[in-house]
Design a protein around this motif. Structure first.
Motif: not given
Length: 66
Positions: A45-55
């Protein structure tokens, strides 16, 4: 046979804390997005923390795929 990992795109680190309690995760990168990997036996499994928002979510997803 190579298994494709499950990828979780999560907006905020606070939302990922529950997943991180399950096992030991390895930090793969912090820039431009924090990426963590779990590999235990057949489980990947991989977790990526993107930040808020669809972009941000789209950019983080592309970062993991690259």
């Amino acid at each position: 046979m190579t298994q494709t990992p499950v990828v979780f795109v999560i907006a905020m680190m606070e939302e990922a804390e529950g997943i991180f309690r399950l096992s030991s995760w390895e930090e793969m990168s912090l820039s431009p997005f924090p990426v963590y990997r779990l590999a235990e036996g057949a489980t990947q499994a991989v977790v990526v923390v993107s930040g808020i928002g669809t972009t941000n979510a789209a950019a983080a997803t592309q970062h993991v795929l690259d």
